[in-house]
Scaffold this motif. Structure first.
Motif, PDB file in Angstrom:
ATOM      1  N   PRO A   1      17.579   0.975 -16.493  1.00  0.00           N
ATOM      2  CA  PRO A   1      18.040   0.850 -15.103  1.00  0.00           C
ATOM      3  C   PRO A   1      17.788   2.093 -14.263  1.00  0.00           C
ATOM      4  O   PRO A   1      17.772   2.019 -13.036  1.00  0.00           O
ATOM      5  N   HIS A   2      17.584   3.255 -14.906  1.00  0.00           N
ATOM      6  CA  HIS A   2      17.418   4.494 -14.150  1.00  0.00           C
ATOM      7  C   HIS A   2      16.236   5.281 -14.709  1.00  0.00           C
ATOM      8  O   HIS A   2      15.854   5.144 -15.872  1.00  0.00           O
ATOM      9  N   TRP A   3      15.669   6.136 -13.854  1.00  0.00           N
ATOM     10  CA  TRP A   3      14.625   7.056 -14.270  1.00  0.00           C
ATOM     11  C   TRP A   3      15.244   8.325 -14.863  1.00  0.00           C
ATOM     12  O   TRP A   3      16.375   8.683 -14.554  1.00  0.00           O
ATOM     13  N   ASP A   4      14.465   8.995 -15.693  1.00  0.00           N
ATOM     14  CA  ASP A   4      14.802  10.339 -16.156  1.00  0.00           C
ATOM     15  C   ASP A   4      13.821  11.304 -15.506  1.00  0.00           C
ATOM     16  O   ASP A   4      12.632  11.321 -15.840  1.00  0.00           O
TER      17      ASP A   4
ATOM     18  N   GLY B   1       0.801  -1.211   0.000  1.00  0.00           N
ATOM     19  CA  GLY B   1       0.000   0.000   0.000  1.00  0.00           C
ATOM     20  C   GLY B   1       0.832   1.258   0.000  1.00  0.00           C
ATOM     21  O   GLY B   1       0.964   1.954  -1.012  1.00  0.00           O
ATOM     22  N   LEU B   2       1.463   1.551   1.126  1.00  0.00           N
ATOM     23  CA  LEU B   2       2.190   2.816   1.259  1.00  0.00           C
ATOM     24  C   LEU B   2       3.373   2.891   0.299  1.00  0.00           C
ATOM     25  O   LEU B   2       3.583   3.913  -0.372  1.00  0.00           O
ATOM     26  N   TYR B   3       4.142   1.810   0.216  1.00  0.00           N
ATOM     27  CA  TYR B   3       5.311   1.831  -0.668  1.00  0.00           C
ATOM     28  C   TYR B   3       4.884   1.966  -2.133  1.00  0.00           C
ATOM     29  O   TYR B   3       5.474   2.739  -2.895  1.00  0.00           O
ATOM     30  N   THR B   4       3.846   1.241  -2.509  1.00  0.00           N
ATOM     31  CA  THR B   4       3.387   1.297  -3.902  1.00  0.00           C
ATOM     32  C   THR B   4       2.848   2.677  -4.246  1.00  0.00           C
ATOM     33  O   THR B   4       3.118   3.216  -5.328  1.00  0.00           O
TER      34      THR B   4
ATOM     35  N   ASP C   1       2.335   2.014 -28.688  1.00  0.00           N
ATOM     36  CA  ASP C   1       3.409   1.772 -29.649  1.00  0.00           C
ATOM     37  C   ASP C   1       4.473   2.867 -29.573  1.00  0.00           C
ATOM     38  O   ASP C   1       5.620   2.656 -29.956  1.00  0.00           O
ATOM     39  N   LEU C   2       4.066   4.056 -29.105  1.00  0.00           N
ATOM     40  CA  LEU C   2       5.006   5.170 -29.045  1.00  0.00           C
ATOM     41  C   LEU C   2       5.712   5.175 -27.695  1.00  0.00           C
ATOM     42  O   LEU C   2       5.281   5.820 -26.748  1.00  0.00           O
ATOM     43  N   ALA C   3       6.798   4.450 -27.576  1.00  0.00           N
ATOM     44  CA  ALA C   3       7.650   4.456 -26.384  1.00  0.00           C
ATOM     45  C   ALA C   3       6.835   4.355 -25.103  1.00  0.00           C
ATOM     46  O   ALA C   3       6.562   5.361 -24.453  1.00  0.00           O
ATOM     47  N   PRO C   4       6.368   3.165 -24.750  1.00  0.00           N
ATOM     48  CA  PRO C   4       5.566   3.019 -23.528  1.00  0.00           C
ATOM     49  C   PRO C   4       6.284   3.605 -22.318  1.00  0.00           C
ATOM     50  O   PRO C   4       7.477   3.380 -22.124  1.00  0.00           O
ATOM     51  N   THR C   5       5.593   4.358 -21.546  1.00  0.00           N
ATOM     52  CA  THR C   5       6.192   4.988 -20.372  1.00  0.00           C
ATOM     53  C   THR C   5       5.265   4.837 -19.190  1.00  0.00           C
ATOM     54  O   THR C   5       4.092   5.205 -19.248  1.00  0.00           O
ATOM     55  N   LEU C   6       5.801   4.286 -18.122  1.00  0.00           N
ATOM     56  CA  LEU C   6       5.034   4.137 -16.907  1.00  0.00           C
ATOM     57  C   LEU C   6       4.862   5.469 -16.184  1.00  0.00           C
ATOM     58  O   LEU C   6       3.956   5.618 -15.368  1.00  0.00           O
ATOM     59  N   GLY C   7       5.721   6.435 -16.485  1.00  0.00           N
ATOM     60  CA  GLY C   7       5.587   7.748 -15.876  1.00  0.00           C
ATOM     61  C   GLY C   7       4.307   8.439 -16.302  1.00  0.00           C
ATOM     62  O   GLY C   7       3.586   9.025 -15.482  1.00  0.00           O
ATOM     63  N   LEU C   8       4.006   8.394 -17.594  1.00  0.00           N
ATOM     64  CA  LEU C   8       2.765   8.991 -18.086  1.00  0.00           C
ATOM     65  C   LEU C   8       1.552   8.278 -17.509  1.00  0.00           C
ATOM     66  O   LEU C   8       0.564   8.915 -17.126  1.00  0.00           O
ATOM     67  N   ALA C   9       1.612   6.953 -17.450  1.00  0.00           N
ATOM     68  CA  ALA C   9       0.488   6.198 -16.889  1.00  0.00           C
ATOM     69  C   ALA C   9       0.283   6.531 -15.416  1.00  0.00           C
ATOM     70  O   ALA C   9      -0.853   6.671 -14.950  1.00  0.00           O
ATOM     71  N   SER C  10       1.385   6.676 -14.671  1.00  0.00           N
ATOM     72  CA  SER C  10       1.271   7.032 -13.273  1.00  0.00           C
ATOM     73  C   SER C  10       0.710   8.441 -13.104  1.00  0.00           C
ATOM     74  O   SER C  10      -0.110   8.697 -12.203  1.00  0.00           O
ATOM     75  N   ALA C  11       1.126   9.359 -13.949  1.00  0.00           N
ATOM     76  CA  ALA C  11       0.593  10.721 -13.873  1.00  0.00           C
ATOM     77  C   ALA C  11      -0.903  10.732 -14.153  1.00  0.00           C
ATOM     78  O   ALA C  11      -1.677  11.423 -13.468  1.00  0.00           O
ATOM     79  N   LEU C  12      -1.328   9.970 -15.146  1.00  0.00           N
ATOM     80  CA  LEU C  12      -2.766   9.890 -15.438  1.00  0.00           C
ATOM     81  C   LEU C  12      -3.516   9.246 -14.281  1.00  0.00           C
ATOM     82  O   LEU C  12      -4.635   9.652 -13.948  1.00  0.00           O
TER      83      LEU C  12
ATOM     84  N   PHE D   1       3.695   7.748  -7.010  1.00  0.00           N
ATOM     85  CA  PHE D   1       3.680   9.208  -7.010  1.00  0.00           C
ATOM     86  C   PHE D   1       5.003   9.764  -7.524  1.00  0.00           C
ATOM     87  O   PHE D   1       5.026  10.706  -8.326  1.00  0.00           O
ATOM     88  N   LEU D   2       6.118   9.206  -7.068  1.00  0.00           N
ATOM     89  CA  LEU D   2       7.410   9.663  -7.567  1.00  0.00           C
ATOM     90  C   LEU D   2       7.574   9.345  -9.049  1.00  0.00           C
ATOM     91  O   LEU D   2       8.168  10.137  -9.803  1.00  0.00           O
ATOM     92  N   LEU D   3       7.044   8.208  -9.476  1.00  0.00           N
ATOM     93  CA  LEU D   3       7.171   7.814 -10.878  1.00  0.00           C
ATOM     94  C   LEU D   3       6.416   8.761 -11.804  1.00  0.00           C
ATOM     95  O   LEU D   3       6.785   8.906 -12.977  1.00  0.00           O
ATOM     96  N   SER D   4       5.365   9.416 -11.292  1.00  0.00           N
ATOM     97  CA  SER D   4       4.611  10.339 -12.140  1.00  0.00           C
ATOM     98  C   SER D   4       5.422  11.565 -12.529  1.00  0.00           C
ATOM     99  O   SER D   4       5.019  12.304 -13.438  1.00  0.00           O
ATOM    100  N   PHE D   5       6.555  11.802 -11.864  1.00  0.00           N
ATOM    101  CA  PHE D   5       7.421  12.930 -12.197  1.00  0.00           C
ATOM    102  C   PHE D   5       8.667  12.479 -12.957  1.00  0.00           C
ATOM    103  O   PHE D   5       9.631  13.244 -13.061  1.00  0.00           O
ATOM    104  N   ALA D   6       8.649  11.264 -13.469  1.00  0.00           N
ATOM    105  CA  ALA D   6       9.820  10.739 -14.176  1.00  0.00           C
ATOM    106  C   ALA D   6       9.375  10.092 -15.479  1.00  0.00           C
ATOM    107  O   ALA D   6       8.191   9.824 -15.699  1.00  0.00           O
ATOM    108  N   ARG D   7      10.347   9.847 -16.353  1.00  0.00           N
ATOM    109  CA  ARG D   7      10.097   9.130 -17.600  1.00  0.00           C
ATOM    110  C   ARG D   7      10.859   7.808 -17.536  1.00  0.00           C
ATOM    111  O   ARG D   7      12.083   7.778 -17.392  1.00  0.00           O
ATOM    112  N   TRP D   8      10.085   6.722 -17.645  1.00  0.00           N
ATOM    113  CA  TRP D   8      10.680   5.389 -17.504  1.00  0.00           C
ATOM    114  C   TRP D   8       9.805   4.401 -18.260  1.00  0.00           C
ATOM    115  O   TRP D   8       8.578   4.427 -18.156  1.00  0.00           O
ATOM    116  N   ASN D   9      10.447   3.516 -19.024  1.00  0.00           N
ATOM    117  CA  ASN D   9       9.696   2.545 -19.823  1.00  0.00           C
ATOM    118  C   ASN D   9       9.587   1.189 -19.148  1.00  0.00           C
ATOM    119  O   ASN D   9       9.083   0.243 -19.752  1.00  0.00           O
TER     120      ASN D   9
END
Length: 335
Positions: A81-84, A61-64, A301-312, A69-77
């Protein structure tokens, strides 16, 4: 001047038997330690029992939530190995800046708005009359209640595939319309293949799955209404329709708020029905925000990013929170 006689002191049982009463035993120095030891043992036992649930909640719960929340401010597919770190850029891309994502999000938001308006409204319009009729039934009420509740307890995926078969070009709906002489209303492309009927059909399927719970909530509220209130309205000359509209409906208003809130939440965040039955098609005519978040994370198809999904996902959470606060304010004003 007369004096009031004092009552004689009560005799103890020992004194009645001619024995000397024993003084109360003073607590020894070891008694406090024993009590403290017992309380410590009980506290440690309680903590050990709740520790697995607390650890599971903290990890899942809390960790996820914090990680998302932090992932919504980053770009990561999901593989690098690292976030942008991009800050608010994900939110800007989704809302207006990126031409590859913003238009899709706007269309999905419009479809979601249609669903959020239609599903709660139709659910209330269907479930309340059904609850009134079921409450007035004298026989087989338990059987009818079970029959109406079947859509909710049936496996969702199986039901969605059954609906797909029914709504196909050669499915049951077109067949029944043709046999009744209303073949002009049938859809040669299928009810899910025609862009004009796909979203309304999905709304009907969603309402069909939401009615059972709403009907049982209304039925519980109807059965808790004092019969004397209904009898008084009938003595005043109110008929069946007037009684239900002017007396029963205001009394179940809190239940209506709950039903609307539940369906608003499901319409805003739910996407399973759309994923299984249409996957957003035909084209993007049944794409909703929950499905768009799923696509951004795994299917784009256009560079899947978990950051965008988290922001949404956090945008959806903020919208759900606003809706909940509005509903709470409405419920307080209603009561």
């Amino acid at each position: 001047m007369s004096t009031v006689p004092r009552p004689a002191p009560a005799r103890t049982a020992a004194a009645g038997r001619g024995e000397t009463p024993r003084p109360a035993r003073a607590a020894g120095p070891g008694t406090g330690r024993r009590v403290l030891r017992r309380r410590t043992y009980e506290a440690v036992s309680g903590y050990l029992f709740v520790a697995p649930a607390v650890i599971l909640f903290a990890v899942m719960g809390l960790y996820t939530v914090g990680y998302g929340f932090l992932l919504s401010f980053a770009r990561w597919n999901g593989f690098a190995p690292h976030w942008d770190w991009v800050g608010l850029q994900n939110y800007k891309d989704l809302l207006w800046q990126n031409p590859a994502y913003a238009p899709r999000l706007h269309h999905a938001a419009m479809h979601t708005l249609y669903v959020m308006i239609a599903v709660p409204l139709l659910t209330v319009l269907v479930s309340f009359p059904l609850a009134v009729l079921l409450n007035s039934a004298r026989r087989m009420q338990g059987l009818l209640r079970s029959v109406y509740f079947v859509p909710y307890v049936t496996s969702g995926v199986a039901v969605f595939f059954a609906w797909q078969y029914i709504l196909q070009p050669d499915g049951a709906v077109n067949t029944v319309l043709g046999s009744l002489g209303m073949g002009s209303l049938s859809q040669p492309q299928g009810w899910l293949g025609n862009p004009a009927t796909a979203l309304p059909t999905m709304i009907v399927v969603t309402v069909w799955g939401a009615v059972p719970v709403a009907m049982l909530l209304y039925l519980t509220g109807l059965q808790s209404i004092d019969r004397s209130v209904l009898e008084a309205s009938q003595l005043d000359g109110a008929g069946w329709w007037r009684t239900n509209v002017s007396v029963v409906w205001p009394l179940v208003r809190p239940i209506t708020s709950i039903v609307v809130l539940l369906n608003l939440r499901d319409s805003l965040q739910g996407f399973q029905t759309f994923l299984v039955m249409t996957n957003g098609g035909p084209g993007d005519h049944t794409n909703v925000l929950g499905l768009e978040a799923y696509r951004l994370a795994f299917l784009m198809d256009l560079a899947p990013t978990l950051g965008l999904a988290s922001a949404l996902g956090w945008l959806l959470f903020a919208a759900a929170l606003v809706i909940a606060l509005i509903n709470l304010r409405v419920m307080r004003s209603a009561t």
